[in-house]
Scaffold this motif. Structure first.
Motif, PDB file in Angstrom:
ATOM      1  N   SER A 137      49.978  30.032  42.166  1.00 37.49           N
ATOM      2  CA  SER A 137      50.135  31.485  41.562  1.00 37.49           C
ATOM      3  C   SER A 137      48.717  31.977  40.923  1.00 37.49           C
ATOM      4  CB  SER A 137      51.232  31.531  40.761  1.00 37.49           C
ATOM      5  OG  SER A 137      50.913  30.896  39.457  1.00 37.49           O
ATOM      6  N   THR A 138      48.499  33.325  41.112  1.00 36.51           N
ATOM      7  CA  THR A 138      47.243  33.870  41.025  1.00 36.51           C
ATOM      8  C   THR A 138      47.767  35.261  40.118  1.00 36.51           C
ATOM      9  OG1 THR A 138      46.186  32.809  42.646  1.00 36.51           O
ATOM     10  CG2 THR A 138      45.101  34.803  41.604  1.00 36.51           C
ATOM     11  N   PHE A 139      47.104  35.802  39.158  1.00 41.86           N
ATOM     12  CA  PHE A 139      47.172  37.151  38.721  1.00 41.86           C
ATOM     13  C   PHE A 139      45.941  37.879  38.841  1.00 41.86           C
ATOM     14  CE2 PHE A 139      45.931  39.290  34.838  1.00 41.86           C
ATOM     15  CZ  PHE A 139      46.671  40.601  35.082  1.00 41.86           C
ATOM     16  N   VAL A 140      45.815  38.789  39.324  1.00 44.11           N
ATOM     17  CA  VAL A 140      44.600  39.691  39.558  1.00 44.11           C
ATOM     18  C   VAL A 140      44.978  41.036  38.789  1.00 44.11           C
ATOM     19  CG1 VAL A 140      43.111  40.718  41.188  1.00 44.11           C
ATOM     20  CG2 VAL A 140      44.523  38.688  41.945  1.00 44.11           C
ATOM     21  N   GLY A 141      43.905  41.449  38.152  1.00 46.39           N
ATOM     22  CA  GLY A 141      43.826  42.443  37.029  1.00 46.39           C
ATOM     23  C   GLY A 141      43.631  43.879  38.184  1.00 46.39           C
ATOM     24  N   PRO A 142      43.929  44.940  37.817  1.00 47.72           N
ATOM     25  CA  PRO A 142      43.656  45.969  38.580  1.00 47.72           C
ATOM     26  C   PRO A 142      42.332  46.479  38.381  1.00 47.72           C
ATOM     27  CG  PRO A 142      44.709  46.632  36.803  1.00 47.72           C
ATOM     28  CD  PRO A 142      44.880  45.063  36.690  1.00 47.72           C
ATOM     29  N   THR A 143      41.613  45.994  37.165  1.00 47.01           N
ATOM     30  CA  THR A 143      40.151  46.616  36.717  1.00 47.01           C
ATOM     31  C   THR A 143      39.231  45.809  37.534  1.00 47.01           C
ATOM     32  OG1 THR A 143      40.364  44.955  35.025  1.00 47.01           O
ATOM     33  CG2 THR A 143      40.457  47.515  34.583  1.00 47.01           C
ATOM     34  N   TRP A 144      39.574  44.518  38.096  1.00 48.29           N
ATOM     35  CA  TRP A 144      38.567  43.905  38.853  1.00 48.29           C
ATOM     36  C   TRP A 144      38.074  44.598  40.218  1.00 48.29           C
ATOM     37  CZ3 TRP A 144      34.936  40.964  40.277  1.00 48.29           C
ATOM     38  CH2 TRP A 144      34.849  40.369  41.468  1.00 48.29           C
ATOM     39  N   ASP A 170      36.043  47.701  39.268  1.00 50.38           N
ATOM     40  CA  ASP A 170      34.574  47.068  38.726  1.00 50.38           C
ATOM     41  C   ASP A 170      33.856  47.092  39.796  1.00 50.38           C
ATOM     42  OD1 ASP A 170      34.024  46.924  36.216  1.00 50.38           O
ATOM     43  OD2 ASP A 170      33.766  44.589  36.238  1.00 50.38           O
ATOM     44  N   ILE A 229      38.334  35.859  35.487  1.00 50.38           N
ATOM     45  CA  ILE A 229      37.552  36.920  34.861  1.00 50.38           C
ATOM     46  C   ILE A 229      37.887  37.455  33.629  1.00 50.38           C
ATOM     47  CG2 ILE A 229      36.537  39.290  35.326  1.00 50.38           C
ATOM     48  CD1 ILE A 229      36.957  38.412  38.322  1.00 50.38           C
ATOM     49  N   ASN A 280      32.027  41.937  31.568  1.00 49.71           N
ATOM     50  CA  ASN A 280      32.921  40.617  31.745  1.00 49.71           C
ATOM     51  C   ASN A 280      32.347  39.433  32.104  1.00 49.71           C
ATOM     52  OD1 ASN A 280      34.969  42.678  31.955  1.00 49.71           O
ATOM     53  ND2 ASN A 280      35.259  42.596  34.226  1.00 49.71           N
ATOM     54  N   ILE A 295      42.247  38.154  29.865  1.00 49.65           N
ATOM     55  CA  ILE A 295      42.001  37.694  31.512  1.00 49.65           C
ATOM     56  C   ILE A 295      42.203  38.846  32.223  1.00 49.65           C
ATOM     57  CG2 ILE A 295      43.187  36.394  33.091  1.00 49.65           C
ATOM     58  CD1 ILE A 295      43.266  34.052  31.473  1.00 49.65           C
ATOM     59  N   GLN A 296      41.360  39.161  32.984  1.00 50.96           N
ATOM     60  CA  GLN A 296      41.308  40.206  33.830  1.00 50.96           C
ATOM     61  C   GLN A 296      41.860  39.701  35.404  1.00 50.96           C
ATOM     62  OE1 GLN A 296      38.232  42.895  34.372  1.00 50.96           O
ATOM     63  NE2 GLN A 296      38.754  43.941  32.986  1.00 50.96           N
ATOM     64  N   SER A 297      41.255  38.597  35.541  1.00 48.06           N
ATOM     65  CA  SER A 297      41.962  38.007  36.910  1.00 48.06           C
ATOM     66  C   SER A 297      41.873  36.424  36.859  1.00 48.06           C
ATOM     67  CB  SER A 297      41.237  38.720  38.120  1.00 48.06           C
ATOM     68  OG  SER A 297      40.196  37.999  38.479  1.00 48.06           O
ATOM     69  N   ASP A 298      42.691  35.801  37.405  1.00 46.62           N
ATOM     70  CA  ASP A 298      42.942  34.618  37.295  1.00 46.62           C
ATOM     71  C   ASP A 298      43.276  34.028  38.624  1.00 46.62           C
ATOM     72  OD1 ASP A 298      43.445  31.754  37.106  1.00 46.62           O
ATOM     73  OD2 ASP A 298      44.794  32.061  35.226  1.00 46.62           O
TER      74      ASP A 298
END
Lengths: 335, 586
Positions: free
Chosen positions: A128-135, A138, B54, B98, B330-333
């Motif tokens: 599982s992975t989490f991706v932030g919306p700011t990535w 950016d 990130i 970042n 953590i912004q993305s993992d």
């Protein structure tokens, strides 16, 4: 293809000539409509189909699945979070990718369990992975800054090389048309916009300018001796240059698009979604549009921008005059 | 033997290219033998598998983060990751905001927590210090001799903090080759056994430290400068100044009062009681442990002793950073499975090869035997690119990512374009009626400019993207630029010289119909037509009819027999005034 060489010869000598410059009004109209639609469409549709990197969310990867049925994954997610709309895709071989909105830790664990059961795999085959919306934002922001710098520098470079800002302007107009229409195609077709697509998009712009520089170089060569010649008017010379480089334009487009197309069409079946597909899609669309923009927008626009220059108007008059004389002279000659 | 001429210079250039390729191969081979390089390019995370996190640093108080603090944050995270025993981690900054941490494999929950934890700086008094190396097992203090605290510790410097367990830990600790097992974040109210890693030629030291007495957040500011002597004259000793806030000043005063007694009791300058030392601890590692030579009442201690400008600046930066507890959001993992990347790479390679094959077929179709020159040129460009990537992987730690692979595949088209432009130019020259040898020379002169100008656009795009963009885009830009350079080398050093040589062969020079340079097929009008007739300027290509009657003219063209067409052309030429000076080949 033997005729292709002949086709090239005829284009070169002017025996066969497509009037790209003369019918510029039509091309400009088509381009303007396409650009306008490309701008309107996302507005009406409410934007693009953004990838997870822009929306933010959780992503699960299930490897070594026995059954590539997307419904299994969808159900597994909906059992945990009712009413959610997960995106399930087969990304390679036996790997499934499931993207959802952002889930909390507990939900992630539950979905993971559900997916393990649904696809009949072991625990460690689900990540599982989490991706932030700011990535994504950016990446895009940096890409846009890069784009602005690139356009500025390229404009200066071309203005210096061609010694006229009008060429720079025309080339950039062609690039802008490529940019809008490619984006429009994305909006129309609902292709997913991912960072990879953004990369593809940037490449397309560089390709578009690159292609224009090659054609403009020929135009520059053809028009450098214009003042001492009464053979053709400026617009005709521009048109001849476009015709003379047409074979090269077609060949280059083919050669550039073949590997990209191979990835897109051969790869898509084997590959499913992913970096390569996103990238090649943007390139495929963009190379086609970029090549067309050079021929139908940039070159005619350049001719149009310069047509009104006094020197060129005078030269065009001289050409007219000479042709009139020739016609008069040629009349009494009979075979 | 000193013959000159294009053919020989072409051969020389080809030899040089061979030398370049041989040298690059030798460099790589040498590196491989030395066990530092490998024949395969290094792969980036998305192809090798691993985890990419990130992190967005957040300063307490929500103020933005400046570049200096970001670099500090990177340094801190690097120390943490290295300390947690993850090999080959890559830590970089992204878009000035970042921190990107790329780790092979999957980090444990603890590593993750550690990476994320806010930087933690504090001051602890030293209770015991020792040589950095671990005490060999046989020399360790037996169980019955281990220290047993007799009372509750009175203050942070009290020996009573040292329990048997703490002491055992202290003896076993190896600071010379720090073990890579994970350490939990320490409890500020308990003693801490830790290292001061070796740096700047100073050996590693291990310490037993008392509980935290002053927190890093009590630091208001820190700077470094050349120390001033007693008369106020600048010496050449570097010093680091700290400025505490009110709370810090008060606490620090109490501490230095206590520690200074140990210092005085031990004989001042010549003494060496570790209890007079005050350890500055960052993330549970001692970064400096100065002795308290005076009681500091104004909250402005100065640390001196053996600093270089660089080390003084580093310590000062760390202290200032400690004043700003930075946490990481953590912004993305992303966990990236190697199989997935590998599969994508294989498919990408396969598709790329198929695409390449199509390009080969297409160019053979278009250019007949010349197509082989395209193929050979692409092969040479590929070899150059591959060598460059493998060598850069070794020297610069450049890793090939999927986006990079995509860049290479995209470059196939743009590389082939230089050859296409060049070949088309040669054909144009042949159409003008030149012989092949001079067509190659003239065509090259004209194609060279175009190729250089268009490649400049490509390189510009690659450079801008590389310096401005982030993450994946960089890898892509890099290969794009690399292939553009490889392409230029190949066009100048391979394609053109090869054609110069080929132009003198019978097959090409006489325009065999499969050579792709058959003047007849190109509709060329030779300059010399035998029987002493030389092509006149009027034999030039027919001017394009005016736009208006193009359609009609084309229609008429189609309906004419060859004889008729000849006649029509002749009439045109007769009509043409001989004044029209032709300007060819410029």
């Amino acid at each position: 293809m033997a005729s292709f060489a002949t086709f090239g010869n005829d284009l070169y000598t002017g025996k066969r000539s497509y009037d790209f410059v003369g019918s510029k009004k039509i091309w400009f109209l088509i381009a303007a409509v396409a650009v306008a639609l490309s701008i309107l469409l996302p507005v009406v549709k409410g934007g693009f189909n953004l990838g997870i990197e822009f929306r933010g969310g959780s992503e699960f990867t299930v490897s070594n699945v026995k059954d590539r049925d997307a419904a299994l994954g969808e159900k597994a997610v909906q059992d945990v979070v009712s009413g959610s709309l997960p995106r399930v895709a087969n990304v390679a071989g036996n790997t499934m990718r499931i993207q959802t909105d952002k889930l909390n830790d507990e939900e992630v664990l539950k979905v993971k369990e559900g997916l393990t059961k649904a696809y009949g795999v072991t625990d460690n085959e689900v990540t599982s992975t989490f991706v932030g919306p700011t990535w994504g934002a950016d990446v895009t922001k940096q890409a846009l800054i890069g784009l602005a710098i690139f356009v500025g520098l390229a404009a200066v470079l071309m203005a210096l090389y061609f010694r006229t800002w009008k060429m720079s302007l025309s080339a950039l107009a062609g690039m802008a048309a490529t940019m809008f229409v490619t984006a429009g195609v994305y909006s129309l077709s609902d292709f997913e916009v991912t960072p990879s697509a953004i990369i593809g998009f940037l490449t397309v712009l560089s390709y578009s300018l690159y292609d224009t520089v090659v054609v403009f170089d020929k135009i520059r060569e053809n028009t450098s001796e214009l003042q001492s010649s009464t053979r053709r008017t400026f617009a005709e010379e521009v048109n001849l240059a476009v015709n003379q480089t047409l074979v090269r334009s077609i060949n280059t487009m083919m050669v550039a698009i073949l590997p990209v197309g191979a990835i897109l069409f051969i790869g898509a079946g084997l590959l499913g979604a992913g970096t390569l597909r996103d990238l090649s899609l943007a390139l495929f669309v963009g190379i086609l549009i970029g090549t067309a923009a050079t021929i139908f927008v940039a070159a005619p626009l350049y001719a149009w921008l310069r047509q009104g220059e006094p020197d060129l108007v005078k030269q065009a008059k001289r050409v007219e005059q000479r042709r009139a004389e020739n016609a008069a002279k040629a009349a009494p000659v009979t075979a | 033997m000193a013959r000159t001429g294009p053919k020989n210079s072409a051969r020389r250039v080809l030899v040089w290219l061979g030398v370049i390729l041989a040298v690059l191969t030798a460099v790589l081979a040498g590196g491989t033998m030395a066990g530092q390089a490998s024949w395969a390019p290094k792969l980036a995370l998305d192809l090798e598998g691993g985890t990419q996190m990130i992190l967005a640093p957040r300063v307490e108080g929500g103020s933005g983060i400046n570049e200096e603090q970001l670099n500090q944050a990177v340094a801190i995270i690097r120390q943490r990751v290295d300390g947690s025993g993850v090999a080959e981690a890559e830590i970089s900054t992204q878009s000035g905001r970042n921190v990107v941490v790329s780790l092979p494999g999957t980090p444990t929950k603890e590593t993750r927590a550690l990476i994320q934890a806010s930087a933690d700086m504090n001051f602890r008094p030293v209770i015991q210090a020792g040589d950095g190396a671990a005490v060999p097992a046989e020399a360790r203090t037996p169980e019955d001799k281990l220290p047993k605290p007799t009372a509750a510790p009175a203050n942070s410097s009290d020996e009573n903090w040292v329990t048997a367990d703490v002491y055992k830990k202290f003896e076993a600790l190896d600071c010379v080759n720090p073990s890579q097992d994970k350490q939990e974040r320490s409890d500020p109210a308990k003693p801490l056994v830790t290292c001061e890693p070796a740096s700047d030629g100073r050996p590693a030291i291990k310490y037993i430290l008392g509980p935290v007495e002053v927190k890093g957040s009590n630091i208001k500011n820190s700077s470094f400068q050349l120390q001033r002597g007693a008369q106020g004259a600048v010496t050449n000793e570097w010093a680091v100044d700290i400025q505490f806030d009110d709370e810090g000043t008060a606490k620090f005063k109490t501490v230095t009062e206590r520690l200074n007694q140990f210092y005085v009791a031990a004989g001042g300058q010549s003494g060496s009681d570790p209890k007079s030392q005050f350890a500055i601890v960052l993330d549970d590692q001692v970064i400096s442990a100065p002795r308290s030579q005076a009681v500091i009442t104004d909250g402005r201690p100065q640390i001196t002793g053996g600093f270089t400008e660089k080390s003084a600046k580093a310590l000062s930066d760390q202290l200032r950073f400690g004043a700003l507890p930075i946490s990481f959001e953590i912004q993305s993992d992303q966990q990236i499975s190697a199989t997935l990347g590998g599969e994508q790479l294989r498919m990408g390679m396969l598709a790329g090869l198929i695409g390449l094959l199509l390009v080969v077929v297409y160019s053979l179709f278009q250019y007949r035997a010349l197509g082989f020159v395209t193929v050979a040129s692409l092969v040479v460009a590929g070899a150059l690119t591959y060598l460059a990537i493998a060598i850069l992987g070794w020297t610069e730690n450049y890793r090939l990512s999927l986006a990079g692979v995509a860049g290479i595949i995209v470059a196939i088209g743009q590389t082939a374009d230089s050859f296409i432009v060049y070949f088309e130019r040669i054909r144009d020259e042949l159409r003008e009626g030149r012989g092949l040898v001079s067509a190659v020379e003239n065509g090259w002169k004209r194609a060279k400019r175009t190729v250089l100008a268009s490649k400049a656009v490509n390189l510009l795009a690659a450079l801008v993207l590389y310096f401005v963009a982030v993450g994946n885009v960089r890898g892509f830009a890099f290969t794009l630029g690399l292939t553009a350079i490889a392409d230029l080398i190949v066009v100048f050093m391979f394609t053109h010289p090869t054609l110069q040589v080929l132009a003198r062969t019978k097959f090409f020079g006489e325009g065999h119909k499969f050579s792709g340079l058959d003047p007849k097929r190109l509709g060329a009008v030779p300059l010399y037509r035998g029987a002493g007739r030389i092509r006149t300027p009027e034999d030039k290509p027919v001017p394009a009819p005016r736009a208006k009657n193009t359609g009609a003219a084309a229609e008429a063209e189609r309906r004419m027999t060859i004889a008729e067409r000849r006649l029509a052309e002749k009439q045109e030429q007769l009509a043409g005034s001989s004044k029209s000076a032709s300007k060819e080949g410029k």
